[in-house]
Scaffold this motif. Structure first.
Motif, short mmCIF file in Angstrom:
data_model
loop_
_atom_site.label_atom_id
_atom_site.label_comp_id
_atom_site.label_asym_id
_atom_site.label_seq_id
_atom_site.Cartn_x
_atom_site.Cartn_y
_atom_site.Cartn_z
N ARG A 95 24.41 -83.74 -35.55
CA ARG A 95 24.30 -85.05 -36.17
C ARG A 95 25.57 -85.61 -36.41
NH1 ARG A 95 19.30 -86.34 -39.30
NH2 ARG A 95 17.81 -84.60 -38.77
N LEU A 111 22.46 -100.91 -52.34
CA LEU A 111 21.61 -102.27 -52.82
C LEU A 111 20.82 -101.71 -54.06
CD1 LEU A 111 20.39 -104.92 -51.23
CD2 LEU A 111 18.27 -103.41 -51.29
N ALA A 168 17.34 -100.30 -43.73
CA ALA A 168 17.67 -99.08 -42.87
C ALA A 168 18.03 -98.16 -44.00
CB ALA A 168 18.48 -99.30 -41.80
N GLN A 216 17.42 -83.14 -32.05
CA GLN A 216 16.83 -83.39 -30.80
C GLN A 216 16.77 -84.59 -30.43
OE1 GLN A 216 13.60 -80.57 -30.34
NE2 GLN A 216 13.79 -79.80 -32.37
N ALA A 227 26.52 -94.52 -49.74
CA ALA A 227 27.41 -93.56 -49.94
C ALA A 227 29.16 -93.94 -49.90
CB ALA A 227 27.35 -92.48 -48.81
N GLU A 255 26.99 -88.14 -41.71
CA GLU A 255 25.72 -87.50 -41.72
C GLU A 255 25.81 -85.93 -41.87
OE1 GLU A 255 22.47 -87.02 -40.68
OE2 GLU A 255 21.74 -88.75 -40.12
N ALA A 309 10.00 -83.92 -33.43
CA ALA A 309 11.59 -84.28 -33.48
C ALA A 309 11.82 -85.87 -33.11
CB ALA A 309 12.05 -83.40 -32.60
N LEU A 346 9.58 -81.75 -47.28
CA LEU A 346 9.35 -82.77 -46.01
C LEU A 346 8.29 -83.59 -46.69
CD1 LEU A 346 9.15 -80.32 -43.26
CD2 LEU A 346 11.19 -81.57 -44.13
N GLY A 379 16.24 -95.33 -45.54
CA GLY A 379 15.72 -94.13 -45.47
C GLY A 379 14.61 -93.92 -46.17
N GLN A 403 8.79 -83.58 -39.08
CA GLN A 403 9.72 -83.59 -37.67
C GLN A 403 9.27 -82.79 -36.62
OE1 GLN A 403 9.72 -81.44 -40.33
NE2 GLN A 403 10.85 -79.66 -40.09
N ASN A 410 14.87 -90.71 -33.27
CA ASN A 410 14.68 -91.25 -32.03
C ASN A 410 13.73 -92.73 -32.29
OD1 ASN A 410 13.97 -89.34 -29.36
ND2 ASN A 410 14.94 -88.51 -31.16
N ILE A 434 21.56 -93.21 -38.83
CA ILE A 434 21.62 -93.52 -37.60
C ILE A 434 20.73 -94.60 -37.10
CG2 ILE A 434 20.42 -92.37 -35.42
CD1 ILE A 434 21.10 -89.76 -36.96
N GLY A 435 19.81 -95.01 -37.77
CA GLY A 435 18.91 -96.16 -37.70
C GLY A 435 19.72 -97.66 -37.89
N ARG A 476 18.01 -74.82 -43.46
CA ARG A 476 18.79 -75.01 -42.05
C ARG A 476 19.98 -74.16 -42.30
NH1 ARG A 476 17.64 -81.23 -40.45
NH2 ARG A 476 17.78 -82.11 -42.67
#
Ligand SMILES: Cc1cc2nc3c(=O)[nH]c(=O)nc-3n(C[C@H](O)[C@H](O)[C@H](O)COP(=O)(O)OP(=O)(O)OC[C@H]3O[C@@H](n4cnc5c(N)ncnc54)[C@H](O)[C@@H]3O)c2cc1C
Length: 394
Positions: free
Chosen positions: A107, A132, A160, A46, A35, A40, A303, A274, A162, A300, A307, A13-14, A186
């Motif tokens: 997502r 990379l 970006a 959220q 990948a 995603e 959330a 996490l 992760g 998170q 963002n 996303i970033g 989840r």
């Protein structure tokens, strides 16, 4: 602008957001994703009004709204007695205050729409299966080396990539991220399977001692996203084996039977341990910088990880455009502007983790104070939801 593209490492996303933001400024970019495909994971996310504003700037908000659900409130319910403690109302006064709405989305829909927008821009090249392994800053360009032996020259490089970012290892070199001792499970199930249907229209969090459970609907309400988390006592005792299914069930055994029963919606075959990091002030060096989880991974509990990654992208593009080819100046200006806001998210998220997992006297105090809150005034997150100024305007 340099003739060479900016290399973006990672197409999450970033990475895709900054690609789009830079392309809108006329900058060529080349996204290298490890990948085999850009994609995603299949769960919900959220999005606060602060990021709706950014997605609007990126020109993707309208498309995203077609996939989104707009909850009526963020509800906090005590998991022990199943009684509501407080809520943030997300109706008209929220919209008036922030001009943008709070939404939840799958997502894949979020990432997919940003990816489609990237594909429509001729300034953007997207390449998968390009992990990379290292890069060199040559002073007036950068050279990136990938696992398959391919090499790419770029005007600058944005990591970006992760939580486990190799780019961060090269720039900051501060080792592995911090294990928080919290483990998440989840599950996404058809909404028809939900037994207790009293909170279908909200983003609901049941909070309890060392546990919480989040529920909200996705995809026009058709499916329910469920997230169960434990803050592991075994981890705190120094045990290496923590957060397994036995501990999930044990921690949730104190919850109200209706809350405990919701564990049926969780997939028991995978979990997420996490992590976050201590905020740092040196994530840019020369022609290389970091963004999103590579720069400031967070728990998170607000959330806001994705963002923040999206906000980063918009700010970074603004600074690159203003610096007219001086990438180190642009990256330092970007870092300066993003540092404190993202550090505040990281540290406040830790606090909210403690707050929602409180037990005993702390739980009583939390509930009493939270019950006095005005649901129409989310003062605790006002600094966050008001958003940021870019190019001199909100
Ligand atoms: C349980 C949970 C719930 C969350 N809920 C929310 C929420 O509601 N709202 C929110 O805003 N955030 C939330 N987050 C945080 C959010 O998921 C992350 O902050 C966000 O996905 C970070 O995006 P990113 O693009 O920086 O990193 P990532 O999504 O990790 O993307 C990194 C990309 O880089 C690629 N990559 C890795 N290494 C290499 C390499 N060597 N070369 C090339 N490519 C590479 C990866 O394959 C990946 O595609 C949550 C996180 C968790 C764990």
């Amino acid at each position: 602008m340099s003739n060479l593209p900016i290399l973006i490492i990672g197409g999450g996303i970033g990475g895709l957001s900054v690609a789009l933001a830079l392309a809108q400024k006329g900058q060529r970019v080349h996204v290298l994703e490890k990948a085999p495909e850009f994609g995603e994971i299949g769960y919900g996310i959220q999005m606060g009004p602060n990021v709706s504003r950014m997605l609007d700037r990126l020109g993707v908000l309208k498309a995203l709204e077609l996939h989104s659900v707009f909850p009526d409130a963020l509800r906090l319910i005590d998991a022990i007695d199943n009684r509501e403690i407080t809520r943030i109302a997300l109706g008209n006064s929220f919209l008036e205050r922030y001009q943008y709405r709070y939404f939840v989305i799958h997502r894949r829909d979020l990432h997919g729409e940003i990816l489609e927008a990237c594909k429509r821009r001729e300034e953007i090249t997207l390449e998968a299966s390009r992990g990379l392994i290292s890069f060199e800053d040559h002073g007036n360009s950068v050279l990136a080396r990938c696992e398959n032996g391919a090499e790419y020259e770029g005007a600058a490089l944005i990591g970006a990539d992760g939580l486990w970012s190799p780019t961060r290892a090269a720039i900051v070199g501060d080792g592995a991220p911090r294990v928080a001792g919290h483990v998440t499970y989840r599950g996404v199930v058809p909404t028809d399977e939900i037994i207790d249907r009293s909170h279908l229209d909200s983003m609901t969090i049941w909070v309890g001692p060392d546990l919480h459970l989040v529920q909200y609907r996705l995809r026009g309400g058709a499916v329910m996203n469920n997230v169960a988390t434990v803050s592991s006592r075994r981890f705190r005792r120094g045990e290496r084996d923590f957060g397994g299914l036995d501990e999930l069930d044990e921690v949730f055994s104190r919850a109200d039977p209706r809350v405990r029963d919701m564990l049926r919606y969780i997939s028991r075959d995978r979990n997420w341990v996490l992590h976050d990091r201590e905020p740092v002030t040196n994530w840019s060096r020369g022609r290389a910088t970091l963004l999103g989880d590579a720069a400031h991974p967070t728990l998170q509990y607000l959330a806001q990880g994705a963002n923040m990654a999206i906000e980063d992208g918009v700010v970074l593009a603004e600074k690159v455009a203003a610096a007219e080819g001086d990438f180190s100046r642009a990256f330092l200006a970007y870092q300066r502007e993003r540092m404190n806001r993202t550090a505040r998210v990281v540290l406040s998220s830790r606090f909210f983790g403690e707050y929602i997992h409180a037990d005993s006297g702390a739980r009583e105090l939390r509930n009493e104070l939270a019950r006095r809150r005005d649901p129409e005034n989310p003062w605790e997150v006002d600094w966050l939801y008001r958003g940021i100024e870019v190019d001199g305007r909100l």
